[in-house]
Design a protein around this motif. Structure first.
Motif, PDB file in Angstrom:
ATOM      1  N   ASP A  73       0.866  -0.990  -0.362  1.00  0.00           N
ATOM      2  CA  ASP A  73      -0.390  -0.248  -0.172  1.00  0.00           C
ATOM      3  C   ASP A  73       1.177   1.425   0.544  1.00  0.00           C
ATOM      4  O   ASP A  73       1.804   1.255   0.374  1.00  0.00           O
ATOM      5  CB  ASP A  73      -0.570  -0.430   0.865  1.00  0.00           C
ATOM      6  CG  ASP A  73      -2.145  -1.390   0.724  1.00  0.00           C
ATOM      7  OD1 ASP A  73      -2.276  -1.376   0.279  1.00  0.00           O
ATOM      8  OD2 ASP A  73      -3.071  -0.468   2.093  1.00  0.00           O
ATOM      9  N   ASP A  74       0.207   2.723  -0.258  1.00  0.00           N
ATOM     10  CA  ASP A  74       0.861   3.792   0.107  1.00  0.00           C
ATOM     11  C   ASP A  74       2.055   3.908  -1.607  1.00  0.00           C
ATOM     12  O   ASP A  74       2.162   5.780  -0.871  1.00  0.00           O
ATOM     13  CB  ASP A  74       1.315   3.808   1.205  1.00  0.00           C
ATOM     14  CG  ASP A  74       0.093   3.752   2.223  1.00  0.00           C
ATOM     15  OD1 ASP A  74      -0.693   3.591   1.793  1.00  0.00           O
ATOM     16  OD2 ASP A  74       0.036   4.180   4.020  1.00  0.00           O
ATOM     17  N   HIS A 124      -6.203   3.018  -4.502  1.00  0.00           N
ATOM     18  CA  HIS A 124      -6.451   3.203  -2.659  1.00  0.00           C
ATOM     19  C   HIS A 124      -6.471   4.453  -2.013  1.00  0.00           C
ATOM     20  O   HIS A 124      -6.001   5.265  -1.555  1.00  0.00           O
ATOM     21  CB  HIS A 124      -4.502   3.040  -2.083  1.00  0.00           C
ATOM     22  CG  HIS A 124      -4.260   2.847  -0.614  1.00  0.00           C
ATOM     23  ND1 HIS A 124      -5.305   2.535  -0.209  1.00  0.00           N
ATOM     24  CD2 HIS A 124      -3.237   3.093  -0.362  1.00  0.00           C
ATOM     25  CE1 HIS A 124      -5.437   2.237   1.104  1.00  0.00           C
ATOM     26  NE2 HIS A 124      -4.332   2.837   1.092  1.00  0.00           N
ATOM     27  N   HIS A 128      -5.634   9.902   0.076  1.00  0.00           N
ATOM     28  CA  HIS A 128      -4.887   9.249   1.624  1.00  0.00           C
ATOM     29  C   HIS A 128      -5.114  10.533   2.624  1.00  0.00           C
ATOM     30  O   HIS A 128      -4.427  10.010   3.754  1.00  0.00           O
ATOM     31  CB  HIS A 128      -3.170   8.644   1.593  1.00  0.00           C
ATOM     32  CG  HIS A 128      -3.246   7.739   2.366  1.00  0.00           C
ATOM     33  ND1 HIS A 128      -3.575   7.362   3.637  1.00  0.00           N
ATOM     34  CD2 HIS A 128      -3.655   6.489   1.890  1.00  0.00           C
ATOM     35  CE1 HIS A 128      -3.453   6.285   3.738  1.00  0.00           C
ATOM     36  NE2 HIS A 128      -2.925   5.341   3.298  1.00  0.00           N
ATOM     37  N   PRO A 168      -8.149   3.134   3.514  1.00  0.00           N
ATOM     38  CA  PRO A 168      -7.050   4.031   3.683  1.00  0.00           C
ATOM     39  C   PRO A 168      -7.733   3.008   5.524  1.00  0.00           C
ATOM     40  O   PRO A 168      -8.642   3.535   5.526  1.00  0.00           O
ATOM     41  CB  PRO A 168      -6.704   4.886   3.945  1.00  0.00           C
ATOM     42  CG  PRO A 168      -7.418   5.010   2.304  1.00  0.00           C
ATOM     43  CD  PRO A 168      -8.570   4.228   2.256  1.00  0.00           C
TER      44      PRO A 168
END
Ligand code: ZN
Length: 267
Positions: A73-74, A124, A128, A168
């Motif tokens: 992720d991210d 995602h 965020h 998230p």
């Protein structure tokens, strides 16, 4: 004469009803077409049945087979994602990357490399940032669509549809819980499924050494068949890329084979 009078009176009524019918059907068709046009415009490449996809994802954890889905992720980020891609390549393993839209804009070539090396590029959100993400229905959908657009531009595939979203902090965290429940419906409306995880190495909570990260993972995977493993391809907390090689080797020793979410979408 009386008969003709009644007939004329009815004729006026029929004409009025007929006119209303024409007006109603014209407006109905115009609005119905607009609706179809809008959804085709927003989701041009969506062909699969997302409710089947959602139940396939939900059922992953109940599988009798030992399958590991590595998820990051991210990202993308310059150092971490690149090192992770190198390690995955050396081990002949593919993974899934839940990318953040604004970072895709920053490092499009890294996303292109990941895509071309057979990894699944998932969604995602763009910012965020929970206060932006859950501000409104349109805002939420826009975060997803603009992330897909950024992926499209990066990989050079028109109208890329990522199909799978990850909230998230996960779909079940207490923060923004009611907004997240609403957003699950919006995802459904726009043809996206979502997935959390059932294993992790805790790389985002504090600075762990590679040895500790591997140990966290071992504990988290214990007595589980299919694994959806949460890691991060960022360098700001723990460096999962430093424990990735040992983690993959451990999972292989434990009899796991590796898949990414393309394998689920294809079925
Ligand atoms: Zn995240």
């Amino acid at each position: 004469m009386k008969c003709l009078f009644i007939y004329k009176k009815h004729l006026v009524t029929y004409l009025v009803l007929f006119t209303f019918f024409i007006i109603f059907t014209t407006f109905y068709n115009v609005f119905a077409k607009m609706e179809v046009f809008d959804s085709n415009y927003i989701f041009p490449s969506f062909e699969n049945n997302f409710s089947i996809l959602q139940s396939n994802l939900d059922n992953l954890y109940n599988s009798n087979e030992k399958i590991a889905f590595l998820t990051f992720d991210d990202g993308p980020t310059k150092i971490a994602t690149t090192k992770i891609l190198d390690t995955l390549k050396e081990n002949d393993v593919t993974a899934s990357f839940f990318v953040i839209g604004y970072r895709v804009k920053e490092f499009p070539n890294i996303v292109k490399r990941a895509y071309e090396e057979g990894h699944f590029i998932a969604n995602h959100g763009y910012s965020h940032n929970n206060s932006k993400l859950y501000k409104s229905k349109d805002g939420f959908i826009n975060e997803i669509m603009s992330t897909d657009e950024a992926i499209s531009d990066a990989i050079g595939i028109e109208n890329y549809h990522s199909h799978i979203f990850r909230f998230p902090n996960g779909s079940k965290s207490k923060e923004y819980a009611s907004s997240k429940n609403m957003c699950k419906n919006y995802l459904n409306e726009v043809g996206y499924a979502y997935i959390d995880w059932n294993a992790l190495n805790n790389d985002s909570t504090k600075k762990y050494s590679s040895y500790e990260l591997l140990n966290n993972l071992k504990k988290s995977c214990k007595n589980k068949n299919s694994l959806v493993i949460l890691m991060h391809d960022t360098s700001d907390v723990s460096k999962s890329y430093e424990s990735l090689d040992a983690s993959i080797k451990y999972l292989k020793e434990q009899g796991y084979s590796f898949k990414n979410f393309y394998d689920i979408i294809k079925n």
